[in-house]
Design a protein around this motif. Sequence first.
Motif, PDB file in Angstrom:
ATOM      1  N   GLU A 170      67.104  80.590 -22.160  1.00 56.46           N
ATOM      2  CA  GLU A 170      66.232  80.500 -20.998  1.00 56.46           C
ATOM      3  C   GLU A 170      65.830  79.062 -20.686  1.00 56.46           C
ATOM      4  N   PHE A 171      66.503  78.100 -21.303  1.00 58.84           N
ATOM      5  CA  PHE A 171      66.023  76.726 -21.214  1.00 58.84           C
ATOM      6  C   PHE A 171      66.055  76.165 -19.799  1.00 58.84           C
ATOM      7  N   ASP A 172      67.154  76.371 -19.066  1.00 60.06           N
ATOM      8  CA  ASP A 172      67.244  75.819 -17.717  1.00 60.06           C
ATOM      9  C   ASP A 172      66.138  76.369 -16.817  1.00 60.06           C
ATOM     10  N   SER A 173      65.918  77.664 -16.879  1.00 57.32           N
ATOM     11  CA  SER A 173      64.851  78.272 -16.083  1.00 57.32           C
ATOM     12  C   SER A 173      63.488  77.762 -16.541  1.00 57.32           C
ATOM     13  N   ALA A 174      63.307  77.669 -17.859  1.00 61.37           N
ATOM     14  CA  ALA A 174      62.023  77.210 -18.396  1.00 61.37           C
ATOM     15  C   ALA A 174      61.726  75.777 -17.994  1.00 61.37           C
ATOM     16  N   LEU A 175      62.756  74.922 -18.010  1.00 61.53           N
ATOM     17  CA  LEU A 175      62.554  73.525 -17.645  1.00 61.53           C
ATOM     18  C   LEU A 175      62.125  73.408 -16.186  1.00 61.53           C
ATOM     19  N   GLY A 176      62.778  74.159 -15.311  1.00 62.59           N
ATOM     20  CA  GLY A 176      62.406  74.125 -13.900  1.00 62.59           C
ATOM     21  C   GLY A 176      61.001  74.638 -13.660  1.00 62.59           C
ATOM     22  N   LEU A 177      60.649  75.755 -14.297  1.00 59.77           N
ATOM     23  CA  LEU A 177      59.319  76.325 -14.131  1.00 59.77           C
ATOM     24  C   LEU A 177      58.251  75.430 -14.742  1.00 59.77           C
ATOM     25  N   PHE A 178      58.550  74.864 -15.893  1.00 61.38           N
ATOM     26  CA  PHE A 178      57.601  73.965 -16.556  1.00 61.38           C
ATOM     27  C   PHE A 178      57.282  72.764 -15.665  1.00 61.38           C
ATOM     28  N   MET A 179      58.306  72.177 -15.071  1.00 58.58           N
ATOM     29  CA  MET A 179      58.103  71.045 -14.182  1.00 58.58           C
ATOM     30  C   MET A 179      57.338  71.459 -12.926  1.00 58.58           C
ATOM     31  N   LEU A 180      57.618  72.659 -12.416  1.00 57.98           N
ATOM     32  CA  LEU A 180      56.923  73.159 -11.235  1.00 57.98           C
ATOM     33  C   LEU A 180      55.435  73.325 -11.501  1.00 57.98           C
ATOM     34  N   ILE A 181      55.123  73.989 -12.601  1.00 54.44           N
ATOM     35  CA  ILE A 181      53.714  74.225 -12.942  1.00 54.44           C
ATOM     36  C   ILE A 181      53.015  72.916 -13.268  1.00 54.44           C
ATOM     37  N   ARG A 182      53.710  72.019 -13.972  1.00 59.22           N
ATOM     38  CA  ARG A 182      53.120  70.741 -14.357  1.00 59.22           C
ATOM     39  C   ARG A 182      52.851  69.848 -13.155  1.00 59.22           C
ATOM     40  N   SER A 183      53.510  70.148 -12.025  1.00 54.28           N
ATOM     41  CA  SER A 183      53.357  69.306 -10.838  1.00 54.28           C
ATOM     42  C   SER A 183      51.916  69.251 -10.347  1.00 54.28           C
ATOM     43  N   SER A 184      51.173  70.339 -10.547  1.00 53.60           N
ATOM     44  CA  SER A 184      49.784  70.341 -10.095  1.00 53.60           C
ATOM     45  C   SER A 184      48.980  69.252 -10.793  1.00 53.60           C
ATOM     46  N   GLY A 185      49.279  69.024 -12.077  1.00 55.21           N
ATOM     47  CA  GLY A 185      48.601  67.963 -12.808  1.00 55.21           C
ATOM     48  C   GLY A 185      48.991  66.585 -12.310  1.00 55.21           C
ATOM     49  N   GLY A 186      50.293  66.378 -12.074  1.00 51.69           N
ATOM     50  CA  GLY A 186      50.755  65.094 -11.571  1.00 51.69           C
ATOM     51  C   GLY A 186      50.271  64.814 -10.164  1.00 51.69           C
ATOM     52  N   PHE A 187      50.047  65.886  -9.385  1.00 52.17           N
ATOM     53  CA  PHE A 187      49.587  65.726  -8.012  1.00 52.17           C
ATOM     54  C   PHE A 187      48.098  65.370  -7.949  1.00 52.17           C
ATOM     55  N   VAL A 188      47.325  65.963  -8.844  1.00 56.49           N
ATOM     56  CA  VAL A 188      45.874  65.770  -8.824  1.00 56.49           C
ATOM     57  C   VAL A 188      45.445  64.531  -9.614  1.00 56.49           C
ATOM     58  N   GLY A 189      46.161  64.222 -10.715  1.00 52.28           N
ATOM     59  CA  GLY A 189      45.735  63.168 -11.631  1.00 52.28           C
ATOM     60  C   GLY A 189      45.500  61.796 -11.012  1.00 52.28           C
ATOM     61  N   PRO A 190      46.525  61.154 -10.402  1.00 51.65           N
ATOM     62  CA  PRO A 190      46.324  59.815  -9.838  1.00 51.65           C
ATOM     63  C   PRO A 190      45.238  59.725  -8.763  1.00 51.65           C
ATOM     64  N   PRO A 191      45.190  60.657  -7.778  1.00 47.44           N
ATOM     65  CA  PRO A 191      44.104  60.563  -6.789  1.00 47.44           C
ATOM     66  C   PRO A 191      42.720  60.766  -7.412  1.00 47.44           C
ATOM     67  N   LEU A 192      42.626  61.686  -8.393  1.00 50.79           N
ATOM     68  CA  LEU A 192      41.344  61.904  -9.058  1.00 50.79           C
ATOM     69  C   LEU A 192      40.910  60.649  -9.793  1.00 50.79           C
ATOM     70  N   ALA A 193      41.851  60.029 -10.483  1.00 53.05           N
ATOM     71  CA  ALA A 193      41.539  58.775 -11.171  1.00 53.05           C
ATOM     72  C   ALA A 193      41.180  57.681 -10.171  1.00 53.05           C
TER      73      ALA A 193
END
Length: 448
Positions: A361-384
């Motif tokens: 399931e690695f390929d699917s997991a990698l894509g989903l992990f990056m998708l979910i993690r995007s919320s952190g990358g999107f919010v982090g720099p502007p919040l800082a």
Amino acid sequence: MQAKDSNPPDGGYGWVVVVSAFMVMGLTVAVLKTFGLFFVEIQQHFDELASTTSWITSVTIAVFHLGAPVASSLCVQYTHRTVVITGGLLAFTGMALGFFGLNMVWMYATTGFLQGLGISFSWTPAISIVSHYFSKKRALANAIASAGECAFAFMFGPFFQWLISQYGWKGALLIIGGIQLNICVCGVLMRPLASSCFLEASHCETETPPGNSASRTDKEDKSPITHKTFNWMLVRRPAFVLYAIFGILAAMSFFVPPLFLVPLSYSLGIDESWTASLLSILALVDFGGRLLCGWYANLHVTKTIHLLAMAITLISTSLMLLPLANNYLSLAIFTGFYGFFFGTTVAIHITVLADVVGMPEFDSALGLFMLIRSSGGFVGPPLAGLIVDVAGDYRAGFYMAGGILVLSAGFLIILDRLQQRKIRGSKIRTKPEKSTLPYPSLHILKHQ
């Protein structure tokens, strides 16, 4: 030169793939990491606040993550090679259009959106195909591939500074875009492995060895990691969800230090030439951390998830101490500590993901992990950036990043406890069957 076996070869042509991935990491994430050199230039050109300017990086990071499941799905339908080449063309287009620099919205759309999509379509399949080519040496192979990010960042720091001084920030963007076209060359070298060709033989570019009557379809049927569709149901697995939450919190923190390191050094009165060297120091120790941790993880002495938890804890400590610096020497020392432990984290976090979900399931997991993690990358720099604007001090952004990383380490601990509980539960369930037949001969008869 192709693998003649459906199992990961753990070497051979796999090392060519690793070198190609090494280059892709450098031409994508290294550019993103050193974009802080453009931060002040763009901010002054458009006369905007730090929080407004930081949205360029935020959009890039968010699209980088959001595009990951799309990239993974395309890898499933076509090949990793095709997606990497497409990513290289998108990255070039984003930088080339950014050259015009019409307004901030234009920058969001070009160096933000298009560049982020290009990075996603290049990075995701590059790191994925390395994991398919290696099994026993996966941690080491991933560490070497990811080290391209810091090796290039070491050179890009002073190089980008020179480009900006010679051609301005707009001209520098255009030249960098041209350099990123080399991603396409790296993509050509990423030959599909038999075990990672997912659909019908018409989509698989793997060659059949001469004299072998077995078709490519037969090889795919024998593959232990063959998939036909993208698996979205991983979000129902508690282990994956816990690791995804860790990813969100980590992403909120990881992109803040490179973004504000340059402005912080300027606020301390450090000369521009010395400031660029900080990014080189960061890249150099990051490189060492990745290789050292990858080598150690390959020994299988310590569980990779334990290594990751320790690295995250040490990163947060480094970020809490970094704002105490008041001159170039102290800032360089704390930057070095942060860079080294960050490198150890990047070297193994993809390996931990493979351990959590398994290679099928690695390929699917990698894509989903990056998708979910995007919320952190999107919010982090502007919040800082907002915190920096309110506090009037770039140090506040580092404190925020360190505090959030402490929280993320807690979810790794919970995940480890969950996995240990499952292991103990499986052992308990197997004991009654063995205890019912105390004599070996009866046990043999039962299974005959």
